[in-house]
Design an enzyme around this catalytic site. Structure first.
Site, PDB file in Angstrom:
ATOM      1  N   ILE A  62      -2.317  -7.317   2.930  1.00 33.39           N
ATOM      2  CA  ILE A  62      -3.283  -7.015   1.878  1.00 33.39           C
ATOM      3  C   ILE A  62      -2.949  -5.654   1.269  1.00 33.39           C
ATOM      4  O   ILE A  62      -3.597  -4.643   1.574  1.00 33.39           O
ATOM      5  CB  ILE A  62      -4.732  -7.032   2.419  1.00 33.39           C
ATOM      6  N   PRO A  63      -1.922  -5.604   0.410  1.00 32.35           N
ATOM      7  CA  PRO A  63      -1.581  -4.338  -0.233  1.00 32.35           C
ATOM      8  C   PRO A  63      -2.729  -3.841  -1.109  1.00 32.35           C
ATOM      9  O   PRO A  63      -3.334  -4.619  -1.853  1.00 32.35           O
ATOM     10  CB  PRO A  63      -0.361  -4.689  -1.096  1.00 32.35           C
ATOM     11  N   HIS A  64      -3.020  -2.555  -0.987  1.00 31.23           N
ATOM     12  CA  HIS A  64      -4.065  -1.928  -1.798  1.00 31.23           C
ATOM     13  C   HIS A  64      -3.770  -0.444  -1.910  1.00 31.23           C
ATOM     14  O   HIS A  64      -2.939   0.084  -1.173  1.00 31.23           O
ATOM     15  CB  HIS A  64      -5.447  -2.178  -1.195  1.00 31.23           C
ATOM     16  N   GLY A  65      -4.427   0.206  -2.837  1.00 33.90           N
ATOM     17  CA  GLY A  65      -4.156   1.614  -3.099  1.00 33.90           C
ATOM     18  C   GLY A  65      -4.785   2.546  -2.082  1.00 33.90           C
ATOM     19  O   GLY A  65      -5.617   2.149  -1.272  1.00 33.90           O
ATOM     20  N   ILE A 101      -5.420  -6.066  -3.677  1.00 35.47           N
ATOM     21  CA  ILE A 101      -6.846  -5.813  -3.878  1.00 35.47           C
ATOM     22  C   ILE A 101      -7.058  -4.461  -4.554  1.00 35.47           C
ATOM     23  O   ILE A 101      -6.373  -3.495  -4.249  1.00 35.47           O
ATOM     24  CB  ILE A 101      -7.611  -5.889  -2.534  1.00 35.47           C
TER      25      ILE A 101
END
Length: 145
Positions: A62-65, A101
């Site tokens: 779940i890559p996210h900032g 996300i």
């Protein structure tokens, strides 16, 4: 009017990607292209991955900032990319489903819990990977509401 968090435009099936960085960029670029985040958010997704892996198990990442990337989020949104041959996220962890996300405020926490409900079941992982249409994936995530 707020955008839908997940639409067919945010889902890419059976993608072939060359590695973790390309996978994160691809996942983030969907969010950029569809107006959820500014371009800089993708760099913050890569930065987050350097700090701690976004691989959560069960062939899902779940890559996210990073926390300071919130100012780059225009609208809460998700992108879903299936990569049947998998992407090495390090330590033998292979992601076949990428869920990008971007959340405004704390909206991402509620979204993460919904994602977790779907991807925690092995049967759902297979359904996502075998999906023949974007609708099938949309329906799986919408049923969790």
């Amino acid at each position: 009017m707020t955008k839908a968090i997940l639409t067919e435009d945010n889902i890419i099936l059976n993608q072939s990607l060359g590695g973790k960085e390309e996978a994160i960029r691809f996942t983030g670029d969907i969010l950029v292209k569809n107006g959820y985040v500014e371009k800089l958010y993708v760099d913050k997704m890569l930065e987050r991955e350097e700090v701690t892996s976004t691989y959560i198990g069960n062939h899902v990442a779940i890559p996210h900032g990073t926390e300071d990337a919130k100012s780059k989020v225009k609208e809460t949104g998700l992108s879903i990319v299936t990569v049947p041959e998998g992407i090495d996220f390090g330590n033998g962890n292979v992601a076949k489903i990428l869920v990008g996300i971007a959340g405004k405020g704390n909206e991402h926490l509620e979204i993460l819990s919904k994602i977790a409900l779907v991807v925690s079941e092995e049967a759902n992982i297979q359904k996502i990977l075998e999906a023949k249409s974007k609708d099938e994936i949309l329906n799986m995530f919408n049923e969790v509401n």
